[in-house]
Design a protein around this motif. Structure first.
Motif, short mmCIF file in Angstrom:
data_model
loop_
_atom_site.label_atom_id
_atom_site.label_comp_id
_atom_site.label_asym_id
_atom_site.label_seq_id
_atom_site.Cartn_x
_atom_site.Cartn_y
_atom_site.Cartn_z
N THR A 94 0.85 -1.19 0.00
CA THR A 94 0.00 0.00 0.00
C THR A 94 0.88 1.24 0.00
O THR A 94 1.72 1.40 0.89
CB THR A 94 -0.91 0.01 1.24
N PRO A 95 0.71 2.14 -0.98
CA PRO A 95 1.56 3.34 -1.03
C PRO A 95 1.40 4.19 0.23
O PRO A 95 0.37 4.15 0.91
CB PRO A 95 1.04 4.09 -2.27
N ALA A 96 2.42 4.95 0.51
CA ALA A 96 2.42 5.77 1.72
C ALA A 96 1.20 6.68 1.80
O ALA A 96 0.60 6.85 2.87
CB ALA A 96 3.71 6.60 1.78
N GLU A 97 0.83 7.28 0.66
CA GLU A 97 -0.27 8.24 0.68
C GLU A 97 -1.63 7.59 0.92
O GLU A 97 -2.61 8.27 1.24
CB GLU A 97 -0.31 9.03 -0.63
N ASP A 98 -1.70 6.28 0.78
CA ASP A 98 -2.97 5.58 1.00
C ASP A 98 -3.03 4.88 2.36
O ASP A 98 -3.98 4.16 2.65
CB ASP A 98 -3.19 4.54 -0.11
N ARG A 99 -2.03 5.09 3.20
CA ARG A 99 -2.02 4.46 4.52
C ARG A 99 -2.59 5.43 5.56
O ARG A 99 -2.32 6.63 5.49
CB ARG A 99 -0.60 4.06 4.92
N CYS A 126 -5.06 16.94 1.07
CA CYS A 126 -4.62 15.76 0.31
C CYS A 126 -5.65 14.65 0.37
O CYS A 126 -5.70 13.78 -0.52
CB CYS A 126 -3.28 15.26 0.84
N ARG A 127 -6.46 14.63 1.44
CA ARG A 127 -7.52 13.62 1.56
C ARG A 127 -8.79 14.02 0.82
O ARG A 127 -9.79 13.31 0.89
CB ARG A 127 -7.84 13.39 3.04
N GLY A 128 -8.76 15.17 0.14
CA GLY A 128 -9.87 15.53 -0.71
C GLY A 128 -10.75 16.66 -0.22
O GLY A 128 -11.68 17.07 -0.92
N ARG A 130 -11.99 20.43 0.52
CA ARG A 130 -11.76 21.75 -0.07
C ARG A 130 -11.08 22.64 0.97
O ARG A 130 -11.08 22.35 2.17
CB ARG A 130 -13.07 22.37 -0.54
N ARG A 131 -10.50 23.75 0.50
CA ARG A 131 -9.66 24.58 1.37
C ARG A 131 -10.40 25.06 2.61
O ARG A 131 -9.88 24.96 3.73
CB ARG A 131 -9.13 25.77 0.57
N ALA A 132 -11.60 25.56 2.46
CA ALA A 132 -12.34 26.11 3.59
C ALA A 132 -12.66 25.01 4.60
O ALA A 132 -12.54 25.21 5.82
CB ALA A 132 -13.63 26.78 3.11
N ALA A 133 -13.07 23.85 4.11
CA ALA A 133 -13.42 22.74 5.00
C ALA A 133 -12.18 22.23 5.73
O ALA A 133 -12.22 21.91 6.92
CB ALA A 133 -14.09 21.62 4.21
N ALA A 169 0.08 18.54 15.25
CA ALA A 169 -1.30 18.81 14.87
C ALA A 169 -1.56 18.37 13.43
O ALA A 169 -2.62 17.80 13.12
CB ALA A 169 -1.61 20.30 15.03
N ARG A 170 -0.61 18.62 12.54
CA ARG A 170 -0.76 18.21 11.14
C ARG A 170 -0.89 16.69 11.03
O ARG A 170 -1.70 16.17 10.25
CB ARG A 170 0.43 18.69 10.31
N ALA A 171 -0.08 15.97 11.83
CA ALA A 171 -0.12 14.50 11.77
C ALA A 171 -1.43 13.96 12.35
O ALA A 171 -1.99 12.99 11.84
CB ALA A 171 1.07 13.93 12.53
N LEU A 172 -1.93 14.59 13.42
CA LEU A 172 -3.14 14.09 14.08
C LEU A 172 -4.42 14.50 13.36
O LEU A 172 -5.45 13.84 13.51
CB LEU A 172 -3.18 14.59 15.52
N ALA A 173 -4.37 15.58 12.60
CA ALA A 173 -5.58 16.10 11.96
C ALA A 173 -6.22 15.12 10.98
O ALA A 173 -7.44 15.14 10.78
CB ALA A 173 -5.27 17.42 11.24
N VAL A 174 -5.41 14.25 10.40
CA VAL A 174 -5.95 13.28 9.43
C VAL A 174 -6.47 12.02 10.12
O VAL A 174 -6.83 11.05 9.46
CB VAL A 174 -4.88 12.90 8.37
N LYS A 175 -6.53 12.06 11.46
CA LYS A 175 -7.03 10.94 12.26
C LYS A 175 -6.35 9.63 11.89
O LYS A 175 -6.98 8.65 11.49
CB LYS A 175 -8.54 10.82 12.11
N PRO A 176 -5.04 9.58 12.05
CA PRO A 176 -4.31 8.36 11.67
C PRO A 176 -4.59 7.22 12.64
O PRO A 176 -4.91 7.43 13.81
CB PRO A 176 -2.84 8.80 11.77
N ARG A 177 -4.44 5.99 12.14
CA ARG A 177 -4.53 4.82 13.00
C ARG A 177 -3.14 4.39 13.46
O ARG A 177 -3.00 3.52 14.29
CB ARG A 177 -5.22 3.67 12.26
#
Length: 372
Positions: A94-99, A126-128, A130-133, A169-177
């Motif tokens: 699985t590519p890095a961007e899809d993990r 990067c997860r799709g 829009r800028r405001a959201a 904060a940047r790492a946690l914002a994408v709710k990583p597992r």
């Protein structure tokens, strides 16, 4: 380091044993890079913080890159929350961007042209989103880090501690597992490091997924991690709770790390015979292969042979002296090479210099023996 430094909360597996089942992270990382081979089994339960600890070149960064998907496995597997992310035998990578992985790099790697808010929002974009959201989701993360007032600041105007919190904060914002932290405090000065370590400890305690911390700093590992995995030359040499590893080191590297003199020999009752025939007397009653450990502070030095009939008494020579906190660390060579800690006044009274002959004693009650 002591047991009180260990991070509270989180699952507490048995020393050296597997994580609480079923593991959220189930990996066996096997990579060959020239003459170096990484062969690292690694499991972790949800909410557990595991620290990979080891000397330079041990394979810590290689393991982190493999978990992130930046370095493919040669063999083994990587499963996260029951989903297989990598299995070379099945041709799966699985590519890095899809993990579902977040990474805090040693130098943070913030985008210098973006504000703190947009740095945190970057992964969401990067997860799709829009800028405001993405900005709307990113702002609460900055607020949690105490940086809401710096949302419009660029990295160049932030302190080291603030930059570290933006990166977290940047790492946690994408709710990583899976959260990967690569020497997250190494770029900070001593004073800032103390403050940021405490903050990072709180955030990790609230993190409900798996975190893997790579560090060479034993204090960072002891304070931040639930469990330590010590690797040398690409292999696990010891794993368990921080306090247990600090009390029962099994390699010279770990002993130096936690500040102990360590010897291995054969025990017969209260005596442990070392490979060169020297014996150490301990209070523990053991039989068979055993380790003996004691802190440098347990060593007493004399210029003349002491009259007391100490069981552990050795003629040694001063090899070097160094300031170690508020103590003088004396390196000694001879039949039993060891380190001793003295007060500056005691070192002055003994008039120690390299080449000075001394007698060293260690009370049996200040040694600790355990099975090898």
């Amino acid at each position: 380091m002591n047991a009180e430094d260990a991070r509270p909360g989180g699952p507490r597996p048995e020393p050296g044993g597997p994580a609480v089942h079923p593991p959220a992270l189930d990996a066996h990382l096997r990579i060959d890079r020239g003459a170096f081979r990484l062969d690292l089994p690694l499991t972790a339960a949800p909410g557990e913080v595991v620290a990979l600890l080891g000397p330079n070149g041990a394979g810590k960064s290689t393991a982190l890159r493999a978990l992130a998907g930046l370095l493919p496995l040669g063999a083994g597997h990587l499963r996260l929350d029951g989903t297989t992310l990598e299995d070379p035998a099945a041709g799966l990578h699985t590519p890095a961007e899809d993990r579902p992985v977040g990474v805090v790099f040693q130098d943070y790697l913030l985008f210098p042209h973006l504000t703190a808010l947009d740095n945190v929002a970057f992964g969401l974009r990067c997860r799709g989103l829009r800028r405001a959201a993405a900005r709307a989701e990113a702002l609460p993360w900055l607020d949690r880090m105490g940086l809401a007032d710096h949302a419009g600041s660029r990295p160049g105007s932030l302190s080291g501690g603030q930059a570290q919190r933006v990166a977290l904060a940047r790492a946690l914002a994408v709710k990583p597992r899976l959260l990967l932290l690569d020497e997250p405090l190494a770029a900070l000065d001593a004073r800032t490091r103390l403050e940021v370590r405490a903050g990072l400890r709180r955030h990790l305690a609230a993190f409900d997924a798996v975190a893997v911390l790579v560090t060479h700093d034993p204090l960072d590992a002891m304070v931040l991690a639930d469990r330590l995995v010590v690797i040398e030359d690409g292999h696990v040499v010891q794993a368990g709770l921080p306090a247990d590893i600090a009390r029962h080191p099994r390699t010279d590297y770990i002993a130096r790390l936690v500040g102990l003199n360590l010897y291995r020999g054969i025990a017969d009752g209260h005596r442990v015979t070392l490979p060169d025939g020297l014996t150490l007397t301990t209070t523990e009653d053991l039989t068979g292969p055993a380790f003996v450990a004691f802190p440098p502070s347990a060593v007493t030095l004399y210029r003349e042979r002491p009259a007391a009939s100490a069981r552990n008494l050795f003629p040694l020579t001063v090899a070097g002296l160094d300031l170690h906190g508020d103590q003088v660390r004396v390196d000694l060579t001879g039949p039993l090479p060891l380190a001793a800690d003295l007060t500056p006044a005691a070192a002055t009274d003994l008039d120690l210099t390299p080449g000075t002959p001394v007698w060293a004693t260690v009370k049996a009650t200040q040694t600790h023996a355990y099975p090898a």
